[in-house]
Design an enzyme around this catalytic site. Structure first.
Site, short mmCIF file in Angstrom:
data_model
loop_
_atom_site.label_atom_id
_atom_site.label_comp_id
_atom_site.label_asym_id
_atom_site.label_seq_id
_atom_site.Cartn_x
_atom_site.Cartn_y
_atom_site.Cartn_z
N ASN A 267 -3.12 6.15 -1.51
CA ASN A 267 -2.32 6.03 0.12
C ASN A 267 -2.33 7.74 0.17
OD1 ASN A 267 -4.81 3.66 0.76
ND2 ASN A 267 -2.90 2.40 0.58
N SER B 31 1.01 -1.00 0.09
CA SER B 31 0.02 0.23 -0.02
C SER B 31 0.89 1.73 -0.08
CB SER B 31 -1.12 -0.04 1.34
OG SER B 31 -1.87 -1.03 1.29
N HIS C 255 -0.99 -2.51 -7.24
CA HIS C 255 -1.88 -2.39 -5.78
C HIS C 255 -2.90 -2.21 -5.94
CE1 HIS C 255 -2.61 1.27 -2.60
NE2 HIS C 255 -2.95 -0.24 -1.99
N GLU D 88 -3.42 0.70 -8.96
CA GLU D 88 -2.47 1.15 -9.40
C GLU D 88 -1.55 0.57 -9.53
OE1 GLU D 88 -1.78 3.04 -5.06
OE2 GLU D 88 -2.07 5.21 -6.30
N1 LIG Z 1 -5.80 -4.50 3.38
C1 LIG Z 1 -6.31 -3.80 2.65
O1 LIG Z 1 -7.39 -2.67 2.53
C2 LIG Z 1 -5.40 -3.85 1.04
C3 LIG Z 1 -5.17 -2.61 0.18
C4 LIG Z 1 -4.74 -2.87 -0.54
C5 LIG Z 1 -3.40 -3.50 -0.65
N2 LIG Z 1 -3.34 -3.51 0.92
C6 LIG Z 1 -1.59 -4.43 1.75
O2 LIG Z 1 -1.55 -5.89 1.32
C7 LIG Z 1 -0.71 -6.29 1.28
C8 LIG Z 1 -1.66 -6.96 2.35
O3 LIG Z 1 -2.74 -6.58 3.34
P1 LIG Z 1 -3.51 -7.50 4.10
O4 LIG Z 1 -4.80 -6.93 4.06
O5 LIG Z 1 -4.16 -8.65 3.11
O6 LIG Z 1 -3.09 -8.07 5.55
P2 LIG Z 1 -3.89 -9.21 5.97
O7 LIG Z 1 -2.50 -8.89 7.60
O8 LIG Z 1 -5.26 -9.45 5.87
O9 LIG Z 1 -2.66 -10.81 5.49
C9 LIG Z 1 -1.78 -10.92 5.43
C10 LIG Z 1 -1.43 -12.68 5.10
O10 LIG Z 1 -0.19 -12.43 4.45
C11 LIG Z 1 0.83 -14.00 5.11
N3 LIG Z 1 2.18 -13.72 5.40
C12 LIG Z 1 2.78 -12.90 5.81
N4 LIG Z 1 3.72 -12.95 5.97
C13 LIG Z 1 4.36 -14.44 4.78
C14 LIG Z 1 5.02 -14.97 4.76
N5 LIG Z 1 6.54 -14.71 4.13
N6 LIG Z 1 4.90 -14.92 3.43
C15 LIG Z 1 4.17 -15.95 3.04
N7 LIG Z 1 2.66 -15.36 4.21
C16 LIG Z 1 2.94 -14.62 4.63
C17 LIG Z 1 0.17 -13.78 6.77
O11 LIG Z 1 -0.49 -15.27 7.11
C18 LIG Z 1 -1.44 -13.22 6.22
O12 LIG Z 1 -2.30 -14.40 5.96
C19 LIG Z 1 -0.01 -5.54 1.83
O13 LIG Z 1 1.37 -5.30 1.87
C20 LIG Z 1 -1.26 -4.57 2.98
O14 LIG Z 1 -0.85 -3.02 2.79
C21 LIG Z 1 -3.68 -3.62 1.47
#
Ligand SMILES: NC(=O)c1ccc[n+]([C@@H]2O[C@H](COP(=O)([O-])OP(=O)(O)OC[C@H]3O[C@@H](n4cnc5c(N)ncnc54)[C@H](O)[C@@H]3O)[C@@H](O)[C@H]2O)c1
Length: 283
Positions: free
Chosen positions: A190, A119, A140, A152
């Site tokens: 963001n 993000s 993104h 993005e």
């Molecule tokens: N939540 C949102 O609305 C949103 C929107 C756009 C982008 N993002 C980005 O997407 C990414 C994920 O966010 P999220 O909200 O899905 O997080 P989340 O916490 O829901 O999920 C993250 C997952 O990654 C897994 N994980 C952690 N380390 C790992 C590794 N080394 N190898 C494999 N799996 C691993 C965890 O077990 C978990 O299931 C982040 O970079 C976040 O900034 C989030």
């Protein structure tokens, strides 16, 4: 490059949606997570989401079954050795992402493009952990992935035109629109969204309004489809905090200082929808 096999790493809020949209569009998808329970939860979430599309008449039952057939779930990262294109969606932590990208650089074919769904973290810094920074970019996706049309596309300092073009073509193939952003903290989405959410957190902290009142003002008064506190709970309060920290560190302006109330809630494990409690309580 002929892209057929997509690897998605991280099966949380974003990863399961990303895996779903690629599978629906006909790609073979391997979803990887370190935690088996997250993979099980992702499987269920994807099944429910596809079922809703079928109920609404937007997807044929046979296409749902075919999409599910194209998806596999694993804790073994080496299952991605033959992937053509990888989208990483693990925790929003620069060290974790750099470590993973260095690993992927070792184990995948040299032509494989490595995209991050970060993000806010610098794509240039993530790319520098590999020997192929020209093939590292930001992809993104927006939450919830199956419903949101925008992606993005972030060009790191060393990202090649060919990699940007491949990502843009993939967006079109999954029915989404890719919009390019430069590699500065928070990119476009963001950089603009999080300061507004942060202001809403301060407004709650200072008692300017309840979460319900603040959301009602922004929905009814500004025509936002969702109030900022509902949206923050959907994004995840830990993710919001991580992004604000990147904006604050990377841009140096005190206006990006994460609200103390947000920090306190995250420390208490109130992460929003995914933990059952944030600015609102979820059953
Ligand atoms: N939540 C949102 O609305 C949103 C929107 C756009 C982008 N993002 C980005 O997407 C990414 C994920 O966010 P999220 O909200 O899905 O997080 P989340 O916490 O829901 O999920 C993250 C997952 O990654 C897994 N994980 C952690 N380390 C790992 C590794 N080394 N190898 C494999 N799996 C691993 C965890 O077990 C978990 O299931 C982040 O970079 C976040 O900034 C989030």
């Amino acid at each position: 490059m002929d892209i057929k096999v997509i690897g998605v790493i991280g099966a949380g809020t974003m990863g399961n949606g990303i895996a779903q949209v690629f599978a629906q569009a006909g790609f073979t998808v391997r979803l990887v997570d370190v935690a088996q329970p997250m993979l099980d939860r992702a499987h269920t979430t994807i099944q429910k989401s596809l079922a809703k599309f079928v109920e609404k008449g937007k997807l044929a039952a046979a296409d749902r079954d075919a999409a599910l057939q194209r998806l596999s779930f694993t804790t073994a990262l080496d299952q991605l050795a033959d992937a053509d294109y990888i989208v990483e969606a693990i925790v929003e932590n620069a060290d974790a992402k750099r470590t993973l990208f260095a690993q992927l650089d070792q184990m995948t074919r040299p032509e494989t493009i490595l995209a991050s769904n970060t993000s806010s973290i610098s794509i240039t810094t993530i790319g520098a952990a590999t020997k192929r920074p020209d093939k590292v970019l930001g992809m993104h996706f927006m939450n919830p992935v199956p419903l949101m049309s925008l992606v993005e596309l972030i060009r790191g300092q060393a990202t090649s035109d060919a990699s940007m073009q491949a990502a843009s073509s993939l967006c079109a193939a999954i029915g989404k629109t890719g919009v390019e952003a430069a590699d500065y903290p928070g990119f476009i989405a963001n950089r603009i969204l999080l300061p507004m959410l942060n202001e809403a957190f301060y407004a709650v902290m200072e008692g300017v309004g309840t979460p319900e009142a603040i959301d009602a003002v922004m929905k009814g008064g500004m025509n936002h489809p969702m109030g900022p506190l509902t949206l923050a709970d959907l994004i995840g309060l830990d993710v919001c905090l991580a992004i604000l920290n990147v904006l604050h560190d990377g841009l140096g302006d005190p206006k990006y200082r994460p609200c103390p109330l947000l920090k306190r809630m995250v420390a208490a494990g109130y992460l929003g929808r995914k933990s059952g409690r944030g600015f609102y309580v979820y059953a």
